[in-house]
Design an enzyme around this catalytic site. Structure first.
Site, PDB file in Angstrom:
ATOM      1  N   GLY A  46       0.844  -1.178   0.000  1.00 42.57           N
ATOM      2  CA  GLY A  46       0.000   0.000   0.000  1.00 42.57           C
ATOM      3  C   GLY A  46       0.884   1.234   0.000  1.00 42.57           C
ATOM      4  N   GLN A  51       3.560   9.956   1.205  1.00 39.07           N
ATOM      5  CA  GLN A  51       4.799   9.175   1.201  1.00 39.07           C
ATOM      6  C   GLN A  51       5.651   9.436  -0.045  1.00 39.07           C
ATOM      7  OE1 GLN A  51       2.736   5.235   2.228  1.00 39.07           O
ATOM      8  NE2 GLN A  51       4.765   5.027   3.152  1.00 39.07           N
ATOM      9  N   CYS A  96       6.472  -0.230   7.138  1.00 38.29           N
ATOM     10  CA  CYS A  96       6.079   0.921   6.320  1.00 38.29           C
ATOM     11  C   CYS A  96       7.248   1.300   5.418  1.00 38.29           C
ATOM     12  CB  CYS A  96       5.713   2.089   7.246  1.00 38.29           C
ATOM     13  SG  CYS A  96       5.218   3.582   6.374  1.00 38.29           S
ATOM     14  N   LEU A  97       6.974   1.603   4.168  1.00 43.03           N
ATOM     15  CA  LEU A  97       8.044   1.984   3.239  1.00 43.03           C
ATOM     16  C   LEU A  97       8.755   3.257   3.698  1.00 43.03           C
ATOM     17  CD1 LEU A  97       6.434   1.281  -0.265  1.00 43.03           C
ATOM     18  CD2 LEU A  97       8.236  -0.032   0.864  1.00 43.03           C
ATOM     19  N   HIS A 138      -3.977   1.631   7.646  1.00 44.53           N
ATOM     20  CA  HIS A 138      -2.601   2.132   7.706  1.00 44.53           C
ATOM     21  C   HIS A 138      -2.423   3.312   6.735  1.00 44.53           C
ATOM     22  CE1 HIS A 138       1.947   1.322   7.878  1.00 44.53           C
ATOM     23  NE2 HIS A 138       1.814   2.156   6.856  1.00 44.53           N
ATOM     24  N   GLU A 139      -2.921   3.153   5.506  1.00 46.22           N
ATOM     25  CA  GLU A 139      -2.728   4.197   4.487  1.00 46.22           C
ATOM     26  C   GLU A 139      -3.557   5.446   4.787  1.00 46.22           C
ATOM     27  OE1 GLU A 139      -0.256   3.661   2.847  1.00 46.22           O
ATOM     28  OE2 GLU A 139      -0.157   1.487   2.947  1.00 46.22           O
ATOM     29  N   HIS A 142      -1.938   7.699   7.164  1.00 49.39           N
ATOM     30  CA  HIS A 142      -0.888   8.538   6.575  1.00 49.39           C
ATOM     31  C   HIS A 142      -1.432   9.904   6.156  1.00 49.39           C
ATOM     32  CE1 HIS A 142       2.846   6.294   6.325  1.00 49.39           C
ATOM     33  NE2 HIS A 142       2.268   5.222   5.798  1.00 49.39           N
TER      34      HIS A 142
HETATM   35 NI    NI Z   1       3.096   3.256   5.645  1.00 51.50          NI
END
Ligand code: NI
Length: 174
Positions: A46, A51, A96-97, A138-139, A142
């Site tokens: 995701g 991000q 998380c990226l 989660h997204e 953000h």
């Molecule tokens: Ni993340």
């Protein structure tokens, strides 16, 4: 399409609040496509627009039943909002990226209802559970500057904090 640059911990945009999308144009479609390609290249499941340095309310999420669901296709959600959550919860170790090398158990509702718009601006809704429901939560977090580490117990947080320090220090070094 060139891969987008993924912002990591310490970049202020990751703690900011994203603004609603009101123009459903080619630029938005290109952003979504770039995010999908970047997510796949980075082996993510995701990704949220902040991000990649864009403060807009846009996320993409693989529609996975479970973590081994390798055939899941990505869904683009514009202006997503969680309208209901189940009482039932489950815990899973998230990463998380934007926080490379860090992971931790996060308890989240098992099922959520979400309203959103597609890339044409059409209003839609869905109910998501399992891994897909977790990725969406989660997204969407953000978009309000919330990171999964915010949910960790204080013990796990201090563990993660030492790693985060390295992450931000590396950022200034390189
Ligand atoms: Ni993340």
């Amino acid at each position: 399409m060139k891969q987008l640059d993924v912002k990591t911990y310490g970049e202020p945009i990751l703690r900011g609040s994203a603004t609603r999308v009101d123009r459903f144009d080619e630029e938005l479609a290109n952003l979504a496509q770039g995010m999908i390609e970047t997510m796949i290249a980075e082996r993510g499941i995701g990704l949220a627009a902040p991000q990649v340095g864009v403060g807009k309310r846009l996320v993409i999420a693989l529609q996975m039943k479970d973590i081994d669901d390798s055939g899941a296709s990505p869904l683009v959600l514009v202006n997503p909002e969680i309208t209901a959550v189940s009482k039932e919860t489950w815990s899973y170790e998230e990463g998380c990226l934007s926080l490379p090398g860090i992971s931790g158990d996060v308890i989240r509702p098992s099922e959520i209802d979400v309203t959103y718009q597609d890339l044409d601006g059409t209003k839609r809704q869905l109910t998501a559970d399992g891994m897909f429901g977790r990725i969406l939560q989660h997204e969407i977090d953000h978009l309000d500057g919330k990171l999964f580490i915010d949910y960790l117990s204080s013990a796990n947080k201090s563990l993660a904090k030492s790693k985060l320090k390295q992450l931000t220090q590396n950022k200034h070094l390189f």
